[in-house]
Design a protein around this motif. Structure first.
Motif, PDB file in Angstrom:
ATOM      1  N   TYR A 180       0.858  -1.276  -0.135  1.00 37.02           N
ATOM      2  CA  TYR A 180      -0.166  -0.085   0.093  1.00 37.02           C
ATOM      3  C   TYR A 180       0.928   1.267  -0.180  1.00 37.02           C
ATOM      4  CZ  TYR A 180      -3.364   3.404   1.222  1.00 37.02           C
ATOM      5  OH  TYR A 180      -4.368   4.603   1.401  1.00 37.02           O
ATOM      6  N   ASP A 181       0.312   2.315  -0.928  1.00 39.84           N
ATOM      7  CA  ASP A 181       0.950   3.470  -0.777  1.00 39.84           C
ATOM      8  C   ASP A 181      -0.127   4.488  -1.275  1.00 39.84           C
ATOM      9  OD1 ASP A 181       0.870   3.644  -3.616  1.00 39.84           O
ATOM     10  OD2 ASP A 181       2.783   2.881  -3.866  1.00 39.84           O
ATOM     11  N   LYS A 182       0.342   5.791  -1.282  1.00 42.40           N
ATOM     12  CA  LYS A 182      -0.732   6.956  -1.664  1.00 42.40           C
ATOM     13  C   LYS A 182      -1.603   6.543  -2.995  1.00 42.40           C
ATOM     14  CE  LYS A 182      -1.767  10.064   1.375  1.00 42.40           C
ATOM     15  NZ  LYS A 182      -1.584  11.413   1.229  1.00 42.40           N
ATOM     16  N   SER A 183      -0.644   5.942  -4.011  1.00 44.52           N
ATOM     17  CA  SER A 183      -1.580   5.531  -5.288  1.00 44.52           C
ATOM     18  C   SER A 183      -2.632   4.797  -5.011  1.00 44.52           C
ATOM     19  CB  SER A 183      -0.394   4.920  -6.086  1.00 44.52           C
ATOM     20  OG  SER A 183      -0.030   3.592  -5.789  1.00 44.52           O
ATOM     21  N   GLN A 184      -2.451   3.826  -3.999  1.00 47.18           N
ATOM     22  CA  GLN A 184      -3.755   2.841  -3.617  1.00 47.18           C
ATOM     23  C   GLN A 184      -4.693   3.540  -2.603  1.00 47.18           C
ATOM     24  OE1 GLN A 184      -3.683  -0.396  -4.734  1.00 47.18           O
ATOM     25  NE2 GLN A 184      -2.155   0.434  -5.770  1.00 47.18           N
ATOM     26  N   HIS A 185      -4.684   4.663  -2.637  1.00 45.25           N
ATOM     27  CA  HIS A 185      -5.676   5.452  -1.722  1.00 45.25           C
ATOM     28  C   HIS A 185      -7.185   5.227  -2.214  1.00 45.25           C
ATOM     29  CE1 HIS A 185      -7.386   8.937   1.069  1.00 45.25           C
ATOM     30  NE2 HIS A 185      -8.145   9.157  -0.020  1.00 45.25           N
ATOM     31  N   ASP A 186      -7.433   5.733  -3.377  1.00 48.03           N
ATOM     32  CA  ASP A 186      -8.882   5.614  -3.943  1.00 48.03           C
ATOM     33  C   ASP A 186      -9.258   4.128  -3.722  1.00 48.03           C
ATOM     34  OD1 ASP A 186      -8.607   8.044  -4.362  1.00 48.03           O
ATOM     35  OD2 ASP A 186      -8.439   8.199  -6.492  1.00 48.03           O
ATOM     36  N   ARG A 187      -8.632   3.234  -4.119  1.00 52.74           N
ATOM     37  CA  ARG A 187      -8.927   1.750  -4.098  1.00 52.74           C
ATOM     38  C   ARG A 187      -9.475   1.383  -2.589  1.00 52.74           C
ATOM     39  NH1 ARG A 187      -5.180  -3.705  -5.098  1.00 52.74           N
ATOM     40  NH2 ARG A 187      -6.820  -5.169  -4.834  1.00 52.74           N
ATOM     41  N   PHE A 188      -8.423   2.001  -1.689  1.00 47.68           N
ATOM     42  CA  PHE A 188      -8.897   1.478  -0.199  1.00 47.68           C
ATOM     43  C   PHE A 188     -10.276   2.206  -0.039  1.00 47.68           C
ATOM     44  CE2 PHE A 188      -8.233   1.191   4.299  1.00 47.68           C
ATOM     45  CZ  PHE A 188      -8.072  -0.144   4.254  1.00 47.68           C
ATOM     46  N   VAL A 189     -10.205   3.325  -0.245  1.00 49.58           N
ATOM     47  CA  VAL A 189     -11.691   4.113   0.169  1.00 49.58           C
ATOM     48  C   VAL A 189     -12.504   3.326  -0.418  1.00 49.58           C
ATOM     49  CG1 VAL A 189     -12.835   6.138  -0.505  1.00 49.58           C
ATOM     50  CG2 VAL A 189     -10.521   6.474   0.479  1.00 49.58           C
ATOM     51  N   GLU A 190     -12.604   2.967  -1.585  1.00 49.16           N
ATOM     52  CA  GLU A 190     -13.776   2.137  -2.154  1.00 49.16           C
ATOM     53  C   GLU A 190     -14.113   0.652  -1.627  1.00 49.16           C
ATOM     54  OE1 GLU A 190     -16.060   3.105  -4.419  1.00 49.16           O
ATOM     55  OE2 GLU A 190     -14.921   5.051  -4.183  1.00 49.16           O
ATOM     56  N   ALA A 191     -12.940   0.218  -1.183  1.00 42.54           N
ATOM     57  CA  ALA A 191     -13.075  -1.105  -0.458  1.00 42.54           C
ATOM     58  C   ALA A 191     -13.757  -0.864   0.948  1.00 42.54           C
ATOM     59  CB  ALA A 191     -11.685  -1.757  -0.046  1.00 42.54           C
ATOM     60  N   VAL A 192     -13.400   0.462   1.883  1.00 53.13           N
ATOM     61  CA  VAL A 192     -13.896   0.493   2.960  1.00 53.13           C
ATOM     62  C   VAL A 192     -15.438   0.687   2.775  1.00 53.13           C
ATOM     63  CG1 VAL A 192     -14.015   2.133   4.662  1.00 53.13           C
ATOM     64  CG2 VAL A 192     -11.980   1.406   3.943  1.00 53.13           C
ATOM     65  N   LYS A 193     -15.710   1.299   1.735  1.00 51.17           N
ATOM     66  CA  LYS A 193     -17.213   1.880   1.569  1.00 51.17           C
ATOM     67  C   LYS A 193     -18.216   0.537   1.179  1.00 51.17           C
ATOM     68  CE  LYS A 193     -16.751   6.576  -0.325  1.00 51.17           C
ATOM     69  NZ  LYS A 193     -16.869   7.476  -1.467  1.00 51.17           N
ATOM     70  N   ARG A 194     -17.430  -0.249   0.692  1.00 50.29           N
ATOM     71  CA  ARG A 194     -18.114  -1.472   0.097  1.00 50.29           C
ATOM     72  C   ARG A 194     -18.300  -2.433   1.232  1.00 50.29           C
ATOM     73  NH1 ARG A 194     -14.826  -2.591  -3.450  1.00 50.29           N
ATOM     74  NH2 ARG A 194     -13.397  -4.016  -2.399  1.00 50.29           N
ATOM     75  N   GLU A 195     -17.225  -2.403   2.182  1.00 50.67           N
ATOM     76  CA  GLU A 195     -17.299  -3.290   3.404  1.00 50.67           C
ATOM     77  C   GLU A 195     -18.486  -2.685   4.345  1.00 50.67           C
ATOM     78  OE1 GLU A 195     -15.599  -6.203   4.670  1.00 50.67           O
ATOM     79  OE2 GLU A 195     -15.783  -6.550   2.601  1.00 50.67           O
ATOM     80  N   ARG A 196     -18.360  -1.133   4.581  1.00 54.36           N
ATOM     81  CA  ARG A 196     -19.307  -0.831   5.611  1.00 54.36           C
ATOM     82  C   ARG A 196     -20.677  -1.064   5.171  1.00 54.36           C
ATOM     83  NH1 ARG A 196     -15.998   4.966   7.392  1.00 54.36           N
ATOM     84  NH2 ARG A 196     -14.683   3.588   8.835  1.00 54.36           N
TER      85      ARG A 196
END
Length: 308
Positions: A280-296
């Motif tokens: 993970y680095d800042k380039s993965q930020h948007d992907r992680f945001v989407e993953a968190v939203k999907r999980e929540r």
């Protein structure tokens, strides 16, 4: 009289006599000590006997420390290991270059040491009578050479508690590795962004929450001195979990439980090398945001409190 039940005990002469005297009433199952395991098993037995003998001397009062050292050296002498004889009535607590020693004040040096022993394992239960996980983690960070963290959920309020120490650690060259997940959307993106931007820090994340539901929590502090420690238990990196929560965590000491520490190290390495956890680095930020939203999904923050 011996109590029926499970044992795993080296047979002393006294115990052998007891077994013989009760053979008409009790059936015993014995296992020959394996040659490969013999050093560990017999050493643990010697340590048990020695501790008991030293405790009796301690209870005698006058000159007990000197007498305990004399007995200890007699035992070591019998082992033909003269270089290991006790040479002083003190314990070595730390070594620092003279320049650093002169620069630091005594109170600052004292804060570098955790309140719990470095060579003995212990249990944290969140009691107000013991140091908090947060305060101990801060002190462990200050004296570590390398740190591995395996934490299912990382919250920004929790990370902030130890972030100054982590930043100082990484800036002086310490290597930090962190494994976390997007499971149930509990990890704060801001937290892993901050961790990934620390010098000498690497972060890996699991996005596959169906196949990889990591719920482990472990904080490992490696030291070149050999006094490595690890905290394994229920505390995620959140404010309640490392400050006031009734969490249970075991502090594992390398000097006391080397086999357990070796397993902790090996298991972390297996996760680190697994394809289930991605860099993970800042380039993965948007992907992680989407993953968190999907999980929540439709969950509210209050729905997730249990896991923090």
């Amino acid at each position: 009289m011996l109590e029926p039940g499970l044992y795993e005990q080296t047979i002393s002469r006294e115990l052998k006599d007891e077994l013989e005297s009760e053979k008409d009433e009790l059936v015993s199952e014995l296992r020959k000590i394996d040659d490969a395991e013999a050093p560990k098993i017999l050493a643990e037995y010697v340590a048990e006997v020695a501790e008991s003998a030293l405790a009796r001397i301690s209870e005698s009062g006058k000159d007990s420390l000197e007498n305990q050292i004399q007995l200890t050296n007699k035992m070591i002498g019998a082992l033909d290991s003269p270089s290991d004889l006790v040479g002083d009535s003190h314990q070595l607590l730390y070594l620092v270059p003279k320049v650093m020693h002169q620069i630091r004040g005594k109170s600052e040096r004292d804060t570098l040491r955790p309140e719990t022993p470095m060579s003995q394992s212990s249990l944290f239960t969140g009691s107000r009578h013991e140091p908090s996980m947060g305060s101990e983690l801060k002190k462990e960070i200050a004296s570590a050479d390398r740190i591995d963290m395996l934490v299912s959920f990382i919250k920004w309020p929790g990370l902030r508690i130890i972030l100054p120490e982590l930043r100082e650690f990484s800036e002086r060259g310490g290597k930090l590795r962190v494994i976390t997940t997007s499971y149930i959307g509990a990890t704060d993106v801001k937290a892993i962004d901050e961790l990934s931007e620390l010098p000498n820090a690497e972060v890996k994340v699991s996005y596959d929450t169906r196949g990889t539901r990591l719920h482990a929590k472990a904080y490992v502090f490696y030291r070149k001195t050999g006094f490595t420690t690890a905290y394994v238990g229920s505390s995620n990196l959140s404010n309640p979990a490392i400050t006031s929560g009734l969490e249970w965590n075991v502090k594992v000491a390398q000097r006391e439980l080397p086999d357990t520490m070796a397993k902790i190290r090996a298991t972390f390495e297996s996760y680190w090398e697994s394809n289930d956890f991605e860099p993970y680095d800042k380039s993965q930020h948007d992907r992680f945001v989407e993953a968190v939203k999907r999980e929540r999904g439709d969950k509210t923050p209050s729905d997730l409190v249990y896991f923090f």
